[in-house]
Design an enzyme around this catalytic site. Structure first.
Site, PDB file in Angstrom:
ATOM      1  NE  ARG A  54      27.084  15.183  10.720  1.00 50.37           N
ATOM      2  CZ  ARG A  54      26.040  14.417  10.493  1.00 50.37           C
ATOM      3  NH1 ARG A  54      25.970  13.216  11.042  1.00 50.37           N
ATOM      4  NH2 ARG A  54      25.046  14.830   9.734  1.00 50.37           N
ATOM      5  CE  LYS A  77      26.630  19.015  -0.450  1.00 51.21           C
ATOM      6  NZ  LYS A  77      25.625  18.239   0.284  1.00 51.21           N
TER       7      LYS A  77
HETATM    8  N1  BES Z   1      25.401  21.364   3.791  1.00 51.23           N
HETATM    9  C1  BES Z   1      24.813  20.079   3.729  1.00 51.23           C
HETATM   10  C2  BES Z   1      23.354  20.068   4.173  1.00 51.23           C
HETATM   11  C3  BES Z   1      22.378  20.863   3.349  1.00 51.23           C
HETATM   12  C4  BES Z   1      21.569  20.220   2.442  1.00 51.23           C
HETATM   13  C5  BES Z   1      22.209  22.216   3.543  1.00 51.23           C
HETATM   14  C6  BES Z   1      20.643  20.936   1.705  1.00 51.23           C
HETATM   15  C7  BES Z   1      21.286  22.934   2.820  1.00 51.23           C
HETATM   16  C8  BES Z   1      20.490  22.302   1.903  1.00 51.23           C
HETATM   17  C9  BES Z   1      25.559  19.121   4.634  1.00 51.23           C
HETATM   18  O1  BES Z   1      26.910  19.354   4.783  1.00 51.23           O
HETATM   19  C10 BES Z   1      25.423  17.761   4.048  1.00 51.23           C
HETATM   20  O2  BES Z   1      25.941  17.539   2.992  1.00 51.23           O
HETATM   21  N2  BES Z   1      24.737  16.885   4.761  1.00 51.23           N
HETATM   22  C11 BES Z   1      24.557  15.557   4.354  1.00 51.23           C
HETATM   23  C12 BES Z   1      24.866  14.717   5.545  1.00 51.23           C
HETATM   24  C13 BES Z   1      25.020  13.260   5.216  1.00 51.23           C
HETATM   25  C14 BES Z   1      26.196  13.018   4.338  1.00 51.23           C
HETATM   26  C15 BES Z   1      25.152  12.492   6.512  1.00 51.23           C
HETATM   27  C16 BES Z   1      23.117  15.418   3.899  1.00 51.23           C
HETATM   28  O3  BES Z   1      22.244  16.127   4.406  1.00 51.23           O
HETATM   29  O4  BES Z   1      22.857  14.599   3.026  1.00 51.23           O
HETATM   30 MN    MN Z   2      28.045  18.395   3.266  1.00 51.19          MN
END
Ligand code: BES
Ligand code: MN
Ligand code: ZN
Length: 513
Positions: free
Chosen positions: A362, A288
């Site tokens: 997931r 990220k």
């Molecule tokens: N933990 C994150 C989602 C999240 C985002 C929680 C903002 C709280 C605040 C999750 O693991 C994630 O990174 N999701 C990705 C999924 C994508 C890579 C398919 C996302 O939401 O971008």
């Molecule tokens: Mn994530």
């Protein structure tokens, strides 16, 4: 930090010798916004000899929801301080909405940090609605007074300590139903506060083994049956998703299982609560950007809610069998991390092609849900900070809700009743089609990395791990789990404890049906 004591009183609020007393304040739109003391404030208004609302108006009070106005009483009543909390327009029914009361009680108690003993004389209709209204006031007051202990080495000067004793004015303090609400509110508030504490802890102090230890320690003496699977057991047990995500960290993953079985109930309904417990989500190899990454310490909010809810359930003893599954891992980039392109065999045997290591939730949840179904269950109620798409589509307060009709209905109603809204979302066929993999059973995200229906992709993926005939709900709490703004109502900064109260209400509902 320990929570305040909670008790009921039925003496005249004007005579209560507490440090501060909270009353409600309405505005009357039909009367140019004139102020009106809310039900419960009658004797205090009388003691001010008709000058209460004019004095509050002079101090700037408008009756707006959550507004807090403090007034020194100068001997008019026993308490030296009156706090008027805005409850909005004069209610058309017998009381303001439950959420208005919850937020009002929370805002007042938070503003009263520095007062040791506080009494609340808020509206309380003396009818069938009373239990819900009293519950809202008790929970709001207990949660608004939450503060995370933190790690400062030098205490701040003039720090105002949170309220230590709460008294709630009711018509009859010996009423059995009201007394039962106090007992319940103490249990529920402890669970929400525990959830917030775990979320607010820094990620270096709450890595998966420590998180598992903390949950086990909190569950001690609860009567819950506890099982913790360590890294070797997860590998041997075929938990491919949890292993894949956890293998990139020097601190190994865990699956914590907490089981409550009601006594003397033949063939009880079985419910599984499943929570995402990523103690820190860097994104892994699909790393990220740094902006806001620290908030990913809250990526274990689902597991925290499940763990704390289980402890509350053991105390509340509903006539339903409930098992909690907390899937814990730290998502890190390293030489041993899983990669985009990997094919992972999950607990239920399905093979997943990985496209983005940041879709780790997931992966751990697929295993935990499949394990819950293998154990045998009628319901799977799962919650996770799963997708940024949830925040984009529904915002910071309303969770995304997907699943089977019965479970979605159950959670939606429970969320509405508790002020933890969750909004139903579809599981479209075309979203599932977009997740076909050329070489495995399913791809982990859209195979063209298309973010359309981003939140729904999460729900569609998790459905693959729910056994046939099991009612299931997926509650995406990416937004509502963590409050980054200033405190408001009974929400303090940081972890919120959503959806602990939804779970407890849903379990009550299942026990009653
Ligand atoms: N933990 C994150 C989602 C999240 C985002 C929680 C903002 C709280 C605040 C999750 O693991 C994630 O990174 N999701 C990705 C999924 C994508 C890579 C398919 C996302 O939401 O971008
Ligand atoms: Mn994530
Ligand atoms: Zn995550």
């Amino acid at each position: 930090m320990s929570q305040p004591s909670l008790s009921l009183v039925d003496t005249d609020p004007a005579e209560l010798a507490v440090d501060a007393i909270v009353i409600g304040l309405h505005s009357q739109p039909d009367d140019g916004g004139a102020l009106l003391p809310a039900a419960g404030a009658e004797s205090i208004a009388a003691a001010f000899d008709g000058k209460l609302t004019s004095t509050l108006a002079l101090l700037g009070a408008s009756g707006a929801p959550g507004e807090v106005t403090k007034l020194a009483t100068l001997g008019t009543i026993a308490a030296p301080l009156v706090v008027a909390v805005g409850l909005g327009n004069e209610p058309t029914g017998s009381a303001p909405s439950l959420e208005t009361l919850r937020r009002g009680a929370g805002a007042a108690v938070r503003a009263l940090a520095g007062s040791a003993t506080v009494a609340l004389a808020l509206p309380l209709p003396d009818d069938a609605d009373a239990p819900g209204v009293l519950r809202a006031t008790l929970e709001g007051a207990m949660l608004g007074g939450y503060r995370f202990a933190g790690y400062k080495t030098v205490p701040q000067p003039n720090r105002r300590e949170p309220v230590t004793a709460l008294q709630v004015h009711v018509p009859d303090a010996a009423d059995a139903a009201a007394v039962a609400e106090v007992t319940r509110a103490e249990v529920v508030a402890r669970a929400v506060r525990q959830t917030r504490d775990w979320i607010n802890m820094p990620p270096n102090l709450l890595r998966p083994p420590q998180f598992a230890d903390a949950v086990v320690a909190a569950a001690e003496g609860s009567g819950l049956e506890v099982e913790v699977l360590d890294f070797d057991e997860l590998k041997a047990g075929g938990y491919g998703g949890i292993v894949a995500v956890g293998q990139g960290s020097e601190e190994p993953p865990r699956l914590v299982r907490l089981r409550y079985v009601p006594e003397g109930v033949a063939d009880p309904k079985r419910v599984a609560l499943v929570g995402k417990g990523i103690t820190f989500d860097t994104g892994g190899i699909s790393i990220k950007p740094n902006a806001g990454m620290w908030e990913m310490k809250s990526d274990m909010s689902g597991a925290a809610a499940v763990g704390a809810a289980m402890i509350a359930i053991a105390a509340l003893k509903p006539a339903v069998a409930v098992t909690g599954y907390l899937a814990m891992a730290e998502n890190m980039p390293s030489g041993s991390a899983y990669r985009p392109g990997d094919v992972i065999t999950m607990f239920n045997g399905k093979r997943v092609e990985v496209y983005n290591t940041d879709a780790e939730g997931r992966m751990v949840l697929g295993d935990a849900i499949a394990r819950a179904c293998a154990d045998g269950t009628d319901y799977v109620l799962e919650t996770s900070t799963l997708t940024g798409g949830q925040v984009i589509s529904l915002g910071k307060r309303t969770a995304g809700l997907m699943g089977s009709d019965a479970a979605v209905e159950l959670i939606k109603a429970a969320g509405e009743a508790t002020g933890e809204p969750a909004w139903p979302m579809p599981l479209p066929d075309e979203v599932r089609k977009g997740m076909e993999s050329d070489i495995a059973d399913i791809s982990q995200t859209n195979s063209n990395l298309d973010r359309a229906g981003h939140m729904l992709q999460g729900g569609v993926f998790l459905r693959e791990f729910v056994a046939d005939g099991v009612e299931w709900a997926h509650i995406d709490i990416a937004g509502p789990s963590f409050h980054s703004g200033e405190a408001t109502g009974y929400w303090t900064k940081g972890g919120t404890g959503v959806p602990v109260r939804t779970f407890l209400t849903a379990i009550d509902q299942l026990a009653a049906s």
